[in-house]
Design a protein around this motif. Structure first.
Motif, PDB file in Angstrom:
ATOM      1  N   ARG A 233     -19.627   3.018  -4.790  1.00  0.00           N
ATOM      2  CA  ARG A 233     -19.230   3.422  -6.135  1.00  0.00           C
ATOM      3  C   ARG A 233     -17.811   3.972  -6.092  1.00  0.00           C
ATOM      4  N   ALA A 234     -17.010   3.573  -7.054  1.00  0.00           N
ATOM      5  CA  ALA A 234     -15.618   4.012  -7.100  1.00  0.00           C
ATOM      6  C   ALA A 234     -15.557   5.534  -7.219  1.00  0.00           C
ATOM      7  N   SER A 235     -14.680   6.133  -6.413  1.00  0.00           N
ATOM      8  CA  SER A 235     -14.565   7.589  -6.415  1.00  0.00           C
ATOM      9  C   SER A 235     -13.823   8.115  -7.633  1.00  0.00           C
ATOM     10  N   GLY A 236     -13.002   7.245  -8.252  1.00  0.00           N
ATOM     11  CA  GLY A 236     -12.200   7.708  -9.371  1.00  0.00           C
ATOM     12  C   GLY A 236     -12.442   6.931 -10.643  1.00  0.00           C
ATOM     13  N   ARG A 237     -12.003   7.494 -11.731  1.00  0.00           N
ATOM     14  CA  ARG A 237     -12.081   6.846 -13.044  1.00  0.00           C
ATOM     15  C   ARG A 237     -10.803   7.143 -13.818  1.00  0.00           C
ATOM     16  N   THR A 238     -10.367   6.195 -14.611  1.00  0.00           N
ATOM     17  CA  THR A 238      -9.240   6.432 -15.500  1.00  0.00           C
ATOM     18  C   THR A 238      -9.747   7.192 -16.726  1.00  0.00           C
ATOM     19  N   PRO A 239      -8.841   7.747 -17.544  1.00  0.00           N
ATOM     20  CA  PRO A 239      -9.289   8.413 -18.779  1.00  0.00           C
ATOM     21  C   PRO A 239     -10.122   7.496 -19.662  1.00  0.00           C
ATOM     22  N   ALA A 240      -9.893   6.170 -19.546  1.00  0.00           N
ATOM     23  CA  ALA A 240     -10.657   5.222 -20.344  1.00  0.00           C
ATOM     24  C   ALA A 240     -11.984   4.857 -19.685  1.00  0.00           C
ATOM     25  N   GLY A 241     -12.228   5.402 -18.484  1.00  0.00           N
ATOM     26  CA  GLY A 241     -13.506   5.151 -17.814  1.00  0.00           C
ATOM     27  C   GLY A 241     -13.505   3.983 -16.863  1.00  0.00           C
ATOM     28  N   HIS A 242     -12.351   3.386 -16.581  1.00  0.00           N
ATOM     29  CA  HIS A 242     -12.291   2.257 -15.657  1.00  0.00           C
ATOM     30  C   HIS A 242     -12.352   2.734 -14.207  1.00  0.00           C
ATOM     31  N   ARG A 243     -13.028   1.948 -13.356  1.00  0.00           N
ATOM     32  CA  ARG A 243     -13.178   2.319 -11.959  1.00  0.00           C
ATOM     33  C   ARG A 243     -11.828   2.316 -11.242  1.00  0.00           C
ATOM     34  N   ARG A 244     -11.664   3.276 -10.316  1.00  0.00           N
ATOM     35  CA  ARG A 244     -10.511   3.303  -9.432  1.00  0.00           C
ATOM     36  C   ARG A 244     -11.012   3.610  -8.019  1.00  0.00           C
ATOM     37  N   TYR A 245     -10.773   2.649  -7.123  1.00  0.00           N
ATOM     38  CA  TYR A 245     -11.224   2.782  -5.746  1.00  0.00           C
ATOM     39  C   TYR A 245     -10.141   3.451  -4.898  1.00  0.00           C
ATOM     40  N   THR A 246     -10.556   4.372  -4.043  1.00  0.00           N
ATOM     41  CA  THR A 246      -9.632   5.127  -3.211  1.00  0.00           C
ATOM     42  C   THR A 246      -9.613   4.578  -1.784  1.00  0.00           C
ATOM     43  N   GLU A 247      -8.758   5.174  -0.964  1.00  0.00           N
ATOM     44  CA  GLU A 247      -8.699   4.772   0.449  1.00  0.00           C
ATOM     45  C   GLU A 247     -10.044   4.987   1.127  1.00  0.00           C
TER      46      GLU A 247
ATOM     47  N   TYR B 174       0.838  -1.208   0.000  1.00  0.00           N
ATOM     48  CA  TYR B 174       0.000   0.000   0.000  1.00  0.00           C
ATOM     49  C   TYR B 174       0.865   1.247   0.000  1.00  0.00           C
ATOM     50  N   GLN B 175       0.472   2.251  -0.782  1.00  0.00           N
ATOM     51  CA  GLN B 175       1.129   3.540  -0.792  1.00  0.00           C
ATOM     52  C   GLN B 175       0.073   4.612  -0.593  1.00  0.00           C
ATOM     53  N   LYS B 176       0.460   5.656   0.131  1.00  0.00           N
ATOM     54  CA  LYS B 176      -0.470   6.749   0.393  1.00  0.00           C
ATOM     55  C   LYS B 176      -1.002   7.313  -0.922  1.00  0.00           C
ATOM     56  N   GLY B 177      -2.321   7.461  -0.979  1.00  0.00           N
ATOM     57  CA  GLY B 177      -2.933   7.991  -2.182  1.00  0.00           C
ATOM     58  C   GLY B 177      -3.134   6.954  -3.270  1.00  0.00           C
ATOM     59  N   ALA B 178      -2.893   5.681  -2.950  1.00  0.00           N
ATOM     60  CA  ALA B 178      -3.026   4.626  -3.958  1.00  0.00           C
ATOM     61  C   ALA B 178      -4.487   4.435  -4.348  1.00  0.00           C
ATOM     62  N   CYS B 179      -4.686   3.961  -5.564  1.00  0.00           N
ATOM     63  CA  CYS B 179      -6.006   3.602  -6.061  1.00  0.00           C
ATOM     64  C   CYS B 179      -5.966   2.164  -6.544  1.00  0.00           C
ATOM     65  N   TRP B 180      -7.131   1.517  -6.508  1.00  0.00           N
ATOM     66  CA  TRP B 180      -7.217   0.116  -6.915  1.00  0.00           C
ATOM     67  C   TRP B 180      -8.260  -0.048  -8.018  1.00  0.00           C
ATOM     68  N   SER B 181      -7.948  -0.897  -8.969  1.00  0.00           N
ATOM     69  CA  SER B 181      -8.970  -1.324  -9.919  1.00  0.00           C
ATOM     70  C   SER B 181      -9.897  -2.281  -9.198  1.00  0.00           C
ATOM     71  N   VAL B 182     -11.016  -2.623  -9.821  1.00  0.00           N
ATOM     72  CA  VAL B 182     -11.962  -3.528  -9.174  1.00  0.00           C
ATOM     73  C   VAL B 182     -11.312  -4.889  -8.936  1.00  0.00           C
ATOM     74  N   GLY B 183     -10.503  -5.352  -9.885  1.00  0.00           N
ATOM     75  CA  GLY B 183      -9.829  -6.630  -9.712  1.00  0.00           C
ATOM     76  C   GLY B 183      -8.792  -6.594  -8.609  1.00  0.00           C
ATOM     77  N   GLU B 184      -8.049  -5.485  -8.527  1.00  0.00           N
ATOM     78  CA  GLU B 184      -7.034  -5.346  -7.487  1.00  0.00           C
ATOM     79  C   GLU B 184      -7.673  -5.261  -6.108  1.00  0.00           C
ATOM     80  N   LEU B 185      -8.787  -4.545  -6.003  1.00  0.00           N
ATOM     81  CA  LEU B 185      -9.471  -4.433  -4.717  1.00  0.00           C
ATOM     82  C   LEU B 185     -10.023  -5.787  -4.290  1.00  0.00           C
ATOM     83  N   ALA B 186     -10.568  -6.532  -5.244  1.00  0.00           N
ATOM     84  CA  ALA B 186     -11.087  -7.866  -4.932  1.00  0.00           C
ATOM     85  C   ALA B 186      -9.969  -8.784  -4.442  1.00  0.00           C
ATOM     86  N   ALA B 187      -8.827  -8.755  -5.132  1.00  0.00           N
ATOM     87  CA  ALA B 187      -7.708  -9.612  -4.751  1.00  0.00           C
ATOM     88  C   ALA B 187      -7.149  -9.234  -3.389  1.00  0.00           C
TER      89      ALA B 187
END
Length: 251
Positions: free
Chosen positions: A35-49, A3-16
């Motif tokens: 609901r994921a707080s962030g999105r990549t430019p391609a629209g993929h979910r990014r979960y925050t702390e 884990y790193q401060k400010g890290a984000c996780w994809s749905v697969g990474e969060l599940a794992a």
């Protein structure tokens, strides 16, 4: 995963990282619970702390018997501050303290038993029964009031009804394993009907929501050990428990 401060996780990474299935995370998203707080430019979910903390709150409240449909109201009504998470952590810490106390009692009991054996004193059945009682997973998951509730319900049902319920439960296990082997989706009406019948049967013995949640937690976390006394493998029971939990979350 480090884990790193400010890290984000994809749905697969969060599940794992958390052990929560991707399907459950998608379901939480679809009902607006997480609901994921962030999105990549391609629209993929990014979960925050912050999302991770909310996921913890969801799973903790679920384990404490709060219905999935009510969890959002509980969390959203709290104002989003650290207070509710702190309360949940304190409740879980208290549970761990109780379990640690029981482990300490077990350690002392086994130590006394070893001393008797070292001094060539007879260790009778009562000594080993005491150890077994304190080893019991049943005591680790159910409070004294919940154990009393289970005993009273079994007494009210009577031995014939208990035997009949066991036979029905075995039939539900077989049906659930058939669904797992056939790849039946946990979100399907067939899977939800199995969960309804499973929970309805369990309600004969588990009256309160807290007792039901404790029973599910005991099975989910100890399916390998519990399966040793059953005609099904640990892998089968683990897969069945996961299937039921996903179907329950989807309901």
């Amino acid at each position: 995963m480090e884990y790193q401060k400010g890290a984000c996780w994809s749905v697969g990474e969060l599940a794992a990282a958390t052990g929560v299935t991707v399907r459950a995370l998608h379901h939480y998203d679809s009902i607006g619970l997480l609901r994921a707080s962030g999105r990549t430019p391609a629209g993929h979910r990014r979960y925050t702390e912050q999302d991770l903390q909310r996921l913890y709150s969801i799973r903790a409240l679920r384990s404490l018997g709060v219905p999935l449909g009510d969890i959002g109201t509980v969390l959203d009504g709290s104002g989003g501050g650290p207070g509710p998470v702190k309360d949940l952590l304190l409740r879980q810490l208290e549970v761990l303290r109780v379990q640690a106390g029981r482990l300490e009692e077990l350690q002392q009991t086994i130590g006394r038993l070893l001393e008797r054996i070292d001094h060539q004193q007879e260790a009778g059945p009562t000594d080993f029964i005491t150890v077994l009682e304190r080893m019991s997973m049943f005591e680790d998951y159910f409070t004294e009031d919940q154990r009393r509730e289970l005993d009273e319900r079994r007494a009210q049902l009577g031995p014939d009804a208990v035997d009949e319920s066991r036979a029905q439960w075995a039939g539900l296990v077989q049906e659930g394993l058939r669904q797992v082997d056939a790849g039946v989706q946990a979100t399907s009406a067939e899977a939800r009907e199995l969960v309804r019948r499973w929970d309805e049967l369990g309600s004969r013995f588990h009256g309160s929501e807290g007792t039901k949640a404790a029973a599910r937690a005991m099975w989910a976390e100890n399916s390998a050990e519990l399966s040793r006394a059953l005609p099904w493998t640990a892998q089968q029971m683990h897969a069945l428990v996961a299937h039921l939990e996903q179907a329950r979350d989807a309901g």
